[in-house]
Write a protein that holds these residues in place. Structure first.
Motif, PDB file in Angstrom:
ATOM      1  N   GLU A  42       0.868  -1.189   0.000  1.00  0.00           N
ATOM      2  CA  GLU A  42       0.000   0.000   0.000  1.00  0.00           C
ATOM      3  C   GLU A  42       0.897   1.229   0.000  1.00  0.00           C
ATOM      4  O   GLU A  42       1.760   1.384   0.876  1.00  0.00           O
ATOM      5  CB  GLU A  42      -0.902   0.015   1.230  1.00  0.00           C
ATOM      6  N   SER A 245      -5.055 -10.772  -1.868  1.00  0.00           N
ATOM      7  CA  SER A 245      -5.967  -9.677  -1.539  1.00  0.00           C
ATOM      8  C   SER A 245      -5.916  -9.356  -0.052  1.00  0.00           C
ATOM      9  O   SER A 245      -5.945  -8.181   0.345  1.00  0.00           O
ATOM     10  CB  SER A 245      -7.405 -10.036  -1.938  1.00  0.00           C
ATOM     11  N   GLN A 246      -5.829 -10.387   0.775  1.00  0.00           N
ATOM     12  CA  GLN A 246      -5.811 -10.179   2.221  1.00  0.00           C
ATOM     13  C   GLN A 246      -4.523  -9.502   2.690  1.00  0.00           C
ATOM     14  O   GLN A 246      -4.567  -8.623   3.552  1.00  0.00           O
ATOM     15  CB  GLN A 246      -6.020 -11.505   2.932  1.00  0.00           C
ATOM     16  N   SER A 248      -2.777  -7.513   0.977  1.00  0.00           N
ATOM     17  CA  SER A 248      -2.889  -6.120   0.529  1.00  0.00           C
ATOM     18  C   SER A 248      -3.716  -5.301   1.515  1.00  0.00           C
ATOM     19  O   SER A 248      -3.395  -4.144   1.805  1.00  0.00           O
ATOM     20  CB  SER A 248      -3.523  -6.065  -0.861  1.00  0.00           C
ATOM     21  N   LYS A 249      -4.769  -5.923   2.050  1.00  0.00           N
ATOM     22  CA  LYS A 249      -5.567  -5.245   3.068  1.00  0.00           C
ATOM     23  C   LYS A 249      -4.757  -5.015   4.339  1.00  0.00           C
ATOM     24  O   LYS A 249      -4.856  -3.952   4.969  1.00  0.00           O
ATOM     25  CB  LYS A 249      -6.815  -6.081   3.382  1.00  0.00           C
ATOM     26  N   SER A 252      -2.644  -2.041   3.928  1.00  0.00           N
ATOM     27  CA  SER A 252      -3.450  -0.833   4.057  1.00  0.00           C
ATOM     28  C   SER A 252      -3.712  -0.497   5.520  1.00  0.00           C
ATOM     29  O   SER A 252      -3.547   0.654   5.950  1.00  0.00           O
ATOM     30  CB  SER A 252      -4.775  -1.028   3.313  1.00  0.00           C
ATOM     31  N   MET A 253      -4.115  -1.500   6.302  1.00  0.00           N
ATOM     32  CA  MET A 253      -4.381  -1.272   7.718  1.00  0.00           C
ATOM     33  C   MET A 253      -3.123  -0.850   8.473  1.00  0.00           C
ATOM     34  O   MET A 253      -3.164  -0.012   9.371  1.00  0.00           O
ATOM     35  CB  MET A 253      -4.980  -2.532   8.352  1.00  0.00           C
ATOM     36  N   VAL A 286      -7.854 -11.836   8.573  1.00  0.00           N
ATOM     37  CA  VAL A 286      -7.165 -10.670   8.055  1.00  0.00           C
ATOM     38  C   VAL A 286      -7.327  -9.481   8.997  1.00  0.00           C
ATOM     39  O   VAL A 286      -6.404  -8.661   9.165  1.00  0.00           O
ATOM     40  CB  VAL A 286      -7.655 -10.334   6.622  1.00  0.00           C
ATOM     41  N   ASP A 287      -8.493  -9.375   9.659  1.00  0.00           N
ATOM     42  CA  ASP A 287      -8.711  -8.262  10.590  1.00  0.00           C
ATOM     43  C   ASP A 287      -7.798  -8.361  11.798  1.00  0.00           C
ATOM     44  O   ASP A 287      -7.290  -7.341  12.285  1.00  0.00           O
ATOM     45  CB  ASP A 287     -10.177  -8.223  11.033  1.00  0.00           C
ATOM     46  N   GLY A 290      -4.205  -7.486  10.586  1.00  0.00           N
ATOM     47  CA  GLY A 290      -4.098  -6.054  10.317  1.00  0.00           C
ATOM     48  C   GLY A 290      -4.070  -5.225  11.576  1.00  0.00           C
ATOM     49  O   GLY A 290      -3.312  -4.247  11.680  1.00  0.00           O
TER      50      GLY A 290
END
Length: 323
Positions: A42, A245-246, A248-249, A252-253, A286-287, A290
């Motif tokens: 990110e 994808s995860q 990448s998240k 971002s976080m 993923v949460d 992150g």
């Protein structure tokens, strides 16, 4: 008993190597994952210097990388990643393309040219040497690797800045989950302790005391810098099973860790870039990853600045507080 280092190499399979020019004040930090890892990125700053980041888009083909290179030298420092590729190719590590291997080594750079010798830049040789030194275990923070020429608090110009640096942190959980962070802090903004909001490094006034970035910005019609003259770059890594994808998240976080410690952050003069890695061993959401990544990246930023040593023209946090 598994030894813990409280840095990103607590994540199994990750090695770190540093190389620097302590006369020219620049350097590079190489992270190697010989078995490869799923990777995302990110970019939040508006003046980035990067290599191979398009490849990390979840829509694109390759989802595993073999190394990451963080370097000084502005865009010139992107050359260091070629040395990392050269090292990995000799080990037979990389994407199998039928006629050989192509090591995938994304890279990001920071601007340290006004510190030391502006003609001193990380090159292929420096990248190769950093990769050669890569290992698990403890490594020096502060003026090491990509943090060698890093500075912070440049909102009022380079002449009022302080020393930034390299830092790392990790968290190890009872279920075996490990999340780590590595960061080279070279921000335009000041550095704050998240829990207390205490400013430990920033732009200095004529008396050598740190003055609020907002106060400087209110007084100045424009920032006395050119675009791309800052940038905080780093990596968060975990041993969880995540998709492209995860991760990448997670990248971002993780930027929230910069927002907790750097003020202002993600400006027009910064190229803030965070990579995210997952080595695929532990089931975790993923949460969760992150959220933890935010904490370890924030800790790594503070450790980078607290461990920095002052150099000519750029005092460290310790120098200012001791005086």
């Amino acid at each position: 008993m598994v030894e813990r280092f409280h840095n990103i190499t607590d994540v199994p399979g990750i090695k770190i190597g540093n190389e620097e020019d302590k006369v020219g004040y620049t350097g590079c930090t190489v992270l190697l994952i010989e078995k490869g890892a799923v990777c995302g990125v990110e970019v939040r700053g508006s003046a980035p210097g990067t290599r191979e980041t398009d490849l990390l888009n979840p829509m694109n083909l390759v989802d595993r990388v073999h190394g990451i290179c963080l370097a000084g030298g502005s865009a010139y420092g992107l050359d260091a990643a070629s040395g990392v590729m050269q090292f990995l190719e000799k080990q037979g590590i990389g994407l199998d393309v039928g006629v050989g291997v192509v090591p995938i080594v994304p890279s990001a750079v920071l601007f340290d040219l006004p510190v030391g010798d502006p003609a001193a830049r990380p090159d292929q040789k420096m990248g190769y040497q950093a990769a050669l030194k890569a290992k698990r275990g403890r490594f020096p923070f502060g003026n090491s690797g990509a943090g060698c020429g890093a500075t912070v608090g440049k909102v009022a110009g380079h002449h009022r800045a302080m020393k930034g640096g390299l830092g790392s942190a990790s968290k190890v959980f009872p279920n075996g989950l490990i999340v780590g962070a590595l960061v080279a802090v070279n921000a335009m903004g000041e550095i704050r302790i998240p829990e207390t909001r205490e400013v430990i490094a920033g732009a200095r006034n004529d008396q050598g005391r740190i003055r609020s970035s907002i106060e400087w910005m209110l007084e100045q019609p424009s920032i006395p810098l050119t675009a791309g003259t800052n940038t905080t770059i780093g990596v968060v890594a975990c041993n969880a099973k995540l998709t492209k994808s995860q991760v990448s998240k997670v990248a971002s976080m993780a930027h929230n860790g910069l927002a907790r410690t750097i003020y202002p952050v993600h400006t027009m003069f910064d190229g803030d870039t965070i990579f995210s890695l997952a080595t695929g061993e532990i089931d975790a959401s993923v949460d969760l990853i992150g959220t933890i990544a935010v904490d370890v990246l924030a800790e790594a930023v503070i450790l980078a600045v607290k461990n920095a040593e002052g150099i000519e023209g750029f005092p460290s946090s310790k120098d200012v507080y001791e005086s």
